[in-house]
Design a protein around this motif. Structure first.
Motif, mmCIF file in Angstrom:
data_model
loop_
_atom_site.group_PDB
_atom_site.id
_atom_site.type_symbol
_atom_site.label_atom_id
_atom_site.label_comp_id
_atom_site.label_asym_id
_atom_site.label_seq_id
_atom_site.Cartn_x
_atom_site.Cartn_y
_atom_site.Cartn_z
ATOM 1 N N VAL A 164 7.797 36.784 22.169
ATOM 2 C CA VAL A 164 8.634 36.155 22.933
ATOM 3 C C VAL A 164 9.073 34.814 22.108
ATOM 4 N N LYS A 165 8.074 34.004 21.698
ATOM 5 C CA LYS A 165 8.483 32.868 20.699
ATOM 6 C C LYS A 165 9.239 33.464 19.439
ATOM 7 N N ASP A 166 8.514 34.338 18.886
ATOM 8 C CA ASP A 166 9.164 34.734 17.735
ATOM 9 C C ASP A 166 10.685 35.426 17.486
ATOM 10 N N THR A 167 11.052 35.787 18.952
ATOM 11 C CA THR A 167 12.382 36.393 19.013
ATOM 12 C C THR A 167 13.302 35.908 20.018
ATOM 13 N N GLY A 168 13.064 35.039 20.992
ATOM 14 C CA GLY A 168 14.220 34.492 21.861
ATOM 15 C C GLY A 168 14.607 35.402 22.649
ATOM 16 N N ILE A 169 14.133 36.424 23.319
ATOM 17 C CA ILE A 169 14.584 37.382 24.118
ATOM 18 C C ILE A 169 14.766 36.655 25.424
ATOM 19 N N ASP A 170 15.335 37.235 26.563
ATOM 20 C CA ASP A 170 15.519 36.953 27.779
ATOM 21 C C ASP A 170 14.644 37.762 28.658
ATOM 22 N N ALA A 171 14.056 38.911 28.290
ATOM 23 C CA ALA A 171 13.335 39.457 29.371
ATOM 24 C C ALA A 171 12.219 40.425 28.663
ATOM 25 N N LEU A 172 11.349 40.701 28.986
ATOM 26 C CA LEU A 172 10.213 41.594 28.242
ATOM 27 C C LEU A 172 9.805 42.674 29.178
ATOM 28 N N ALA A 173 9.867 43.935 28.278
ATOM 29 C CA ALA A 173 9.189 45.083 28.822
ATOM 30 C C ALA A 173 7.886 45.117 28.555
ATOM 31 N N ALA A 174 6.928 45.297 29.389
ATOM 32 C CA ALA A 174 5.585 45.323 28.933
ATOM 33 C C ALA A 174 4.959 46.492 29.461
ATOM 34 N N SER A 175 3.895 47.044 28.690
ATOM 35 C CA SER A 175 3.610 48.075 28.983
ATOM 36 C C SER A 175 2.200 48.072 29.868
ATOM 37 N N LYS A 196 -1.002 38.038 33.629
ATOM 38 C CA LYS A 196 -1.293 37.306 32.514
ATOM 39 C C LYS A 196 -0.277 37.046 31.600
ATOM 40 N N ILE A 197 0.605 38.340 31.356
ATOM 41 C CA ILE A 197 1.670 38.258 30.521
ATOM 42 C C ILE A 197 2.712 37.348 31.118
ATOM 43 N N LYS A 198 3.106 37.367 32.417
ATOM 44 C CA LYS A 198 3.916 36.455 33.107
ATOM 45 C C LYS A 198 3.578 35.039 32.677
ATOM 46 N N GLU A 199 2.371 34.603 32.896
ATOM 47 C CA GLU A 199 1.723 33.445 32.850
ATOM 48 C C GLU A 199 1.915 32.840 31.268
ATOM 49 N N LEU A 200 1.723 33.667 30.438
ATOM 50 C CA LEU A 200 1.690 33.178 29.019
ATOM 51 C C LEU A 200 3.333 33.434 28.425
ATOM 52 N N THR A 201 4.165 34.389 28.917
ATOM 53 C CA THR A 201 5.405 34.352 28.386
ATOM 54 C C THR A 201 6.473 33.520 29.152
ATOM 55 N N GLY A 202 6.272 33.333 30.398
ATOM 56 C CA GLY A 202 7.141 32.702 31.159
ATOM 57 C C GLY A 202 8.500 33.286 31.557
ATOM 58 N N LEU A 203 8.659 34.701 31.105
ATOM 59 C CA LEU A 203 9.838 35.301 31.092
ATOM 60 C C LEU A 203 9.691 36.314 32.290
ATOM 61 N N PRO A 204 11.068 36.884 32.766
ATOM 62 C CA PRO A 204 11.050 37.831 33.820
ATOM 63 C C PRO A 204 10.468 39.184 33.029
ATOM 64 N N LEU A 205 9.689 39.751 33.703
ATOM 65 C CA LEU A 205 8.964 40.974 32.961
ATOM 66 C C LEU A 205 9.648 42.379 33.515
#
Ligand SMILES: [Zn+2]
Length: 280
Positions: A164-175, A196-205
């Motif tokens: 997320v930090k490396d790319t600057g995306i708005d939402a993350l698709a997680a498996s 955990k992913i939510k906590e570490l990325t702070g992005l809508p999943l």
């Protein structure tokens, strides 16, 4: 009205719920989804997946999607689903899509990052939002999928945060335990991983492969931070079932009667999916 994905995700974030994202590779599905959204008076995301290109070119359905989004009484995001290359992403943006997903999840980390960064930079020029994926949601719509080694494809939360930090995306698709298409084995969602992913990325999943997950599991995933669910297979199948029922009932002469039954059947399925996503 046509809006970008961020506006819709902000709505979901504020309400602590989730918004449905439906692939619409034909007019019947598109009508079913938009009718359902308007009946519920809720925002919705309509998508065209690059893998549907052979049966429905984006140059045909794309302008119709954008037009219908603009005409709709509810906020609608017209989005590219699983964009695989920059040419296709550019085409979607030129046609007026307000969001794109770039899927470099099958590539090595660095390649996924550089492809995603390119998509983010291009989308910015169009005011469009970007979803990207890390970890692999296996399977394809229309095929059964056997999970042999569920752990192997799951998203690593630490790596997700870096991505997320490396790319600057708005939402993350997680498996997190779902697959595309129909399940051959019972899905097992990893709720702790979602948190955990939510906590570490702070992005809508984003959770792909929304069909076939129980209401209870779906809503638990939403409470853990899923804000967009891609839902297709069950909706499409509801159209098939409606057509079969009509044919069993009477001798249908005209195709538009079959198409109409399919729209009604799919609309009902979308309405119930949207209710589930709204935590009802
Ligand atoms: Zn997907």
């Amino acid at each position: 009205m046509l809006v970008n994905m961020n506006e819709i995700l902000r709505y979901a974030e504020e309400k602590g719920c989730c918004v449905g994202a439906f692939d619409t590779p034909n007019l019947e599905i598109l009508m079913a989804v938009l009718r359902a959204a308007e009946k519920r008076n809720e925002p919705v995301i309509i998508q065209h997946a690059q893998l549907h290109e052979p049966e429905m070119p984006i140059r045909i359905i794309g302008p119709i999607m954008v037009h219908m989004a603009k005409e709709s009484s509810v906020p609608v995001c017209a989005m590219l689903d699983h964009g695989e290359d920059m040419d296709y992403v550019r085409t979607a943006l030129e046609l007026g899509f307000s969001a794109v997903m770039i899927d470099g999840s099958s590539k090595p980390y660095d390649e996924n990052v550089s492809l995603t960064r390119e998509a983010v930079a291009l989308a910015k020029e169009y005011g469009a939002s970007v979803e990207a994926e890390i970890g692999i949601v296996t399977g394809h719509e229309g095929k059964e999928f056997y999970i042999e080694e569920p752990g192997a494809a799951y998203t690593d939360p630490e790596l997700a945060a870096r991505f997320v930090k490396d790319t600057g995306i708005d939402a993350l698709a997680a498996s997190v335990g779902t697959v595309h298409g129909f399940y051959a084995t019972k899905p097992k969602l990893d709720f702790e991983r979602i948190e955990k992913i939510k906590e570490l990325t702070g992005l809508p999943l984003v959770m792909h492969g929304g069909s076939g997950i129980s209401v209870e599991d779906t809503q638990r995933a939403i409470r853990c931070g899923i804000r967009k669910i891609n839902y297709f297979s069950y909706m499409s199948n509801a159209g098939v079932r409606a057509v079969k029922e009509l044919l069993a009932e009477k001798d249908v002469k005209y195709f538009h009667d079959l198409a109409g039954a399919a729209v009604d059947g799919m609309e009902k399925d979308v309405l119930s999916a949207m209710g589930m996503f709204a935590l009802e």
